[in-house]
Scaffold this motif. Structure first.
Motif, PDB file in Angstrom:
ATOM      1  N   ARG A  19      18.545  71.509  67.809  1.00 36.29           N
ATOM      2  CA  ARG A  19      19.729  71.752  66.969  1.00 36.29           C
ATOM      3  C   ARG A  19      20.675  72.795  67.561  1.00 36.29           C
ATOM      4  O   ARG A  19      21.806  72.917  67.111  1.00 36.29           O
ATOM      5  N   ASP A  20      20.224  73.534  68.564  1.00 33.46           N
ATOM      6  CA  ASP A  20      21.126  74.342  69.394  1.00 33.46           C
ATOM      7  C   ASP A  20      22.058  75.207  68.535  1.00 33.46           C
ATOM      8  O   ASP A  20      23.262  75.268  68.771  1.00 33.46           O
ATOM      9  N   GLY A  73      23.549  69.002  67.521  1.00 33.98           N
ATOM     10  CA  GLY A  73      22.634  69.502  68.540  1.00 33.98           C
ATOM     11  C   GLY A  73      22.709  68.697  69.818  1.00 33.98           C
ATOM     12  O   GLY A  73      23.655  67.929  70.051  1.00 33.98           O
TER      13      GLY A  73
END
Length: 325
Positions: A19-20, A73
């Protein structure tokens, strides 16, 4: 009862996306993410745009103005994905643009159109229909964009001031421009339970209920939402008593599954019932039935009972019990 194994992450519980969150940005502008070569996936009221066996992947130019964008993400190849939650006007605009594009592309005339997910042309399909067909990356994206898209549609105004809120933090927050207060996506935890009674001969039976809103032949596990100030185990005991007037013991956690219809997290449990005496509440549950494994398999085969499929954790838990003889 025999202990049941933990539920494997299948269907909507599969995961394939980082999901960054550190690169979501501080506001609702995703220009930097778009500039990195991100691709779009499109959602409208719980349905997703698909084509050629997977999610339709678009570019920024295909995104209608004024739509909600959510940074979802990146995958293992570092491809970034932006979910676009369309309102009715946005979907109409996108559909018209895609139709015009097809009309200009003579190659479509030479291609078999296919059907459903395998259609060569983009079509809209509900997430439930796609859950077992998409790969791990795409089912992760689909769950995210449907769940967060549902939240955006339902929370467009500040609960404090009534002021229209604005997307922020890459689409994962809505901010009140007057007070600066931030509002985050909600997830409602719900327990769902395999209730088993074992008689003096060692024969196990599972309790299934027919919801008052369903057709008479449709049965599933009992479930309910966790209340404030309540543990998951107490929620299991309370919900089963409320819906079936049945005491259960020894709740055991077996796994979870996101259920973004609109914003639930289903938490699977098993529990033992010392007695088979019950009384359906007649409000949520119309009827209740005990089944041995043989009785349930026969009823499903004869199509006198419709049980949940493995798209849902209800079906996964029930099939786990059926296979755990």
């Amino acid at each position: 009862m025999k202990s049941l194994p933990r539920v494997k992450p299948i269907s909507l519980a599969r995961h394939g996306i980082d999901r960054d969150y550190l690169t979501r940005g501080s506001d609702g502008d995703l220009s930097e993410v778009w500039a990195s070569g991100a691709v779009a996936v499109f959602e409208h009221r719980g349905s997703l745009l698909v084509a050629a066996g997977g999610l339709f992947l678009g570019d920024r130019e295909q995104v209608p103005e004024g739509q909600t964008e959510i940074y979802l993400g990146r995958d293992a190849a570092a491809t970034r994905y932006i979910g676009v939650s369309l309102d009715d006007a946005g979907r109409s605009h996108l559909d018209s643009a895609l139709e015009a594009s097809r009309a200009r592309d003579a190659s479509d005339l030479l291609t078999a159109p296919g059907d459903g997910l395998d259609s060569s042309e983009p079509v809209w399909l509900p997430l439930r229909q796609l859950a077992e067909s998409l790969d791990d990356v795409q089912v992760s994206l689909a769950c995210e964009v449907v769940g967060v898209g549902n939240w955006h549609r339902a929370h467009q105004y500040s609960p404090r001031t009534g002021t229209p809120t604005e997307p922020a933090l890459g689409g994962w927050v809505r901010r009140d421009p007057e007070t600066g207060s931030e509002h985050f996506p909600r997830t409602d935890p719900a327990v769902i339970v395999v209730i088993v009674n074992t008689d003096d001969d060692g024969v196990e039976r599972v309790l299934l209920g027919n919801n008052a809103a369903w057709e008479a032949d449709r049965y599933s596990l009992l479930a309910g939402f966790v209340e404030p100030g309540e543990t998951l185990e107490r929620a299991v005991i309370r919900e089963i008593w409320e819906e079936a007037h049945l005491e259960v013991t020894d709740p055991q956690y077996l796994g979870s599954q996101p259920w973004p219809f609109p914003c639930s997290l289903m938490l699977g449990f098993s529990a033992e019932a010392p007695s088979r005496e019950f009384a359906a509440d007649r409000t949520e549950i119309a009827t209740l039935r005990w089944f041995t494994r043989e009785e349930l398999r026969d009823a499903i085969a004869a199509k006198t009972v419709r049980a949940p499929s493995t798209v849902s954790i209800a079906g996964q838990l029930l099939h786990s019990w059926l296979d755990n003889a």
